[in-house]
Design an enzyme around this catalytic site. Structure first.
Site, PDB file in Angstrom:
ATOM      1  N   SER A  86       0.827  -1.212   0.000  1.00  0.00           N
ATOM      2  CA  SER A  86       0.000   0.000   0.000  1.00  0.00           C
ATOM      3  C   SER A  86       0.861   1.262   0.000  1.00  0.00           C
ATOM      4  O   SER A  86       0.361   2.359  -0.261  1.00  0.00           O
ATOM      5  CB  SER A  86      -0.925   0.012   1.222  1.00  0.00           C
ATOM      6  OG  SER A  86      -0.185  -0.009   2.421  1.00  0.00           O
ATOM      7  N   TYR A 134      11.471   2.721  -1.608  1.00  0.00           N
ATOM      8  CA  TYR A 134      10.795   1.417  -1.601  1.00  0.00           C
ATOM      9  C   TYR A 134       9.579   1.450  -2.526  1.00  0.00           C
ATOM     10  O   TYR A 134       9.357   0.529  -3.318  1.00  0.00           O
ATOM     11  CB  TYR A 134      10.372   1.080  -0.168  1.00  0.00           C
ATOM     12  CG  TYR A 134       9.594  -0.198  -0.020  1.00  0.00           C
ATOM     13  CD1 TYR A 134      10.239  -1.427  -0.055  1.00  0.00           C
ATOM     14  CD2 TYR A 134       8.201  -0.190   0.162  1.00  0.00           C
ATOM     15  CE1 TYR A 134       9.520  -2.608   0.097  1.00  0.00           C
ATOM     16  CE2 TYR A 134       7.486  -1.357   0.303  1.00  0.00           C
ATOM     17  CZ  TYR A 134       8.152  -2.571   0.279  1.00  0.00           C
ATOM     18  OH  TYR A 134       7.439  -3.736   0.419  1.00  0.00           O
TER      19      TYR A 134
END
Length: 320
Positions: free
Chosen positions: A116, A144
Site C-alpha cells: 500500500s 521502496y
C-alpha cells in the site's frame, strides 16, 4: 479490467515462495500447507535474488509452476531514510530477476506482492486501485515505493506483451508472527510491542511513541494476508492490481493504547512530535476483493493477542 480467467487449481503444483524466511513468506507457506494439497515446495533460502545469473540458473533447474514473490527489503521510516540505495536497488533487482526468469521458464502463474506504500500521499478517501501514480509519493518511503511500483509495471508489461499470468497484490500494513524486531528496520507494530514489553520488564514510567499519534493506519494480520494471497492465486487473473486489507482504520494513538493493554503495561504513553508522522491516512478500499468473496477475519484486538503470545514464545530468538 480484463475478464478473469478460469480458476487455478493449486493441487499437484511445484510452488516457490520467494522470500520464504520472512514474515510474509512464512505465512503464505503455512497457509498453503494448511490446504493439504499435493504440492512440492521449493527451497531457495541460500539464493541471492539480486544476482540475475543465479536466479536464472536456479529457475531453470527447479522449474516451479507457481511463484509467490514475497521477497523484498523492508523497513520503517528510519531505515527508508537512511538506506535509500538499498531500498530502491535491492527491490528493483529482486523483482526484475524473478519476473524475467518466470517468463523465460514459462511459469504458470506469478503472484507479485506489492504494498500500500505505492499509493500517493494525501489521499483522504479509502484508496482504490486506480489511484496509483495519481500524485506524489510520501518522501519517507519513496525509494521502496518506486521499486515496488516498477515491479508491478514489469508484471503488467509481461502480461500485455506475452500474455503471462502475472498478478499484483497490494496488502495494507502487516503485523504478526515472524515480524522483524530490528531496532533500526522494524515497522510500527513490532517496534511498539517490543518497546512496551521492555518498558514493562524494566518498570519504566513511560514509553515514547514517534509522532503525534494522530495518523490513521489500517493493520492487517499476516495470516489473513496469506489466506488472501492463496485465495487470489486461485481466483484472480488480471492486469490490474488488487488491494488486500480490513477496510478499517485506527489512529496510532489508539493502536499504541491497544498494545499497552495487550502487554499489560501500566505506565504512560508519551508522543514525540519531533519525529515524523508519515502519511496521515492510508485506508485501502477493499470492495474489489470483497466482491470476489474474501474478507479479513482477524480483529486488531485478537491479532495483537496472537502477536504478543508469539513474541513471548520467541523472545530469545527475537533479541539475538
Amino acid at each position: 479490467m480484463e475478464e478473469l480467467r478460469k480458476k487455478l487449481n493449486l493441487n499437484n503444483k511445484k510452488i516457490w515462495v520467494a522470500g520464504e524466511t520472512g514474515m510474509v513468506g512464512k505465512a503464505i507457506l503455512k497457509q498453503l500447507k494448511k490446504k493439504k494439497l499435493n504440492n512440492k515446495f521449493l527451497n531457495s533460502k541460500h539464493l541471492d535474488l539480486r544476482r540475475q545469473v543465479d536466479v536464472e540458473d536456479w529457475m531453470k533447474k527447479n522449474k516451479p509452476n507457481i511463484i509467490f514473490l514475497a521477497a523484498a527489503k523492508v523497513g520503517g521510516i528510519l531505515a527508508n531514510n537512511n538506506y535509500p540505495v538499498n531500498f530502491i536497488e535491492d527491490n528493483l533487482l529482486i523483482s526484475l530477476n524473478v519476473i524475467r526468469s518466470s517468463y523465460l521458464n514459462k511459469i504458470e502463474k506469478l503472484i507479485y506482492l506489492g504494498s500500500s506504500c505505492i499509493y500517493p500521499k494525501g489521499l483522504d478517501k479509502p484508496i482504490t486501485e486506480d489511484l496509483i501514480l495519481s500524485g506524489p509519493l510520501e518522501s519517507t518511503n519513496q525509494w521502496y515505493s518506486i521499486a515496488k511500483i516498477s515491479g508491478m509495471k514489469v508484471c503488467q508489461a509481461y502480461r500485455k506483451q506475452y500474455g503471462c499470468d502475472f498478478i499484483t497484490l497490494l496488502p495494507s500494513n502487516l503485523y504478526g508472527p515472524g515480524d522483524n524486531f530490528s531496532k533500526k528496520n522494524s515497522h510500527v507494530p513490532a517496534a511498539l510491542i517490543d518497546r512496551f514489553h521492555c518498558a514493562k520488564e524494566k518498570k519504566n514510567k513511560n514509553v515514547i511513541v514517534w509522532g503525534s499519534g494522530k495518523p490513521l493506519r489500517e493493520f492487517l494480520f499476516v495470516d489473513d494476508m496469506a489466506e488472501a494471497c492463496v485465495f487470489l492465486a486461485e481466483n484472480y487473473s488480471s492486469i490490474d492490481p488488487i488491494n488486500i486489507g480490513t477496510g478499517k482504520e485506527i489512529s496510532i494513538k489508539d493502536f499504541a493504547k491497544l498494545i499497552q493493554k495487550t502487554v499489560n503495561y501500566n505506565g504512560k504513553i508519551v508522543f514525540d512530535q519531533t519525529k515524523p508522522d508519515g502519511v496521515y491516512r492510508k485506508l485501502l478500499n477493499v470492495k474489489k476483493i470483497n466482491k470476489l468473496g474474501w474478507f479479513a477475519k482477524t480483529s486488531v484486538e485478537m491479532g495483537l493477542k496472537k502477536y504478543y503470545k508469539w513474541y513471548l514464545d520467541n523472545l530469545d530468538n527475537i533479541r539475538r
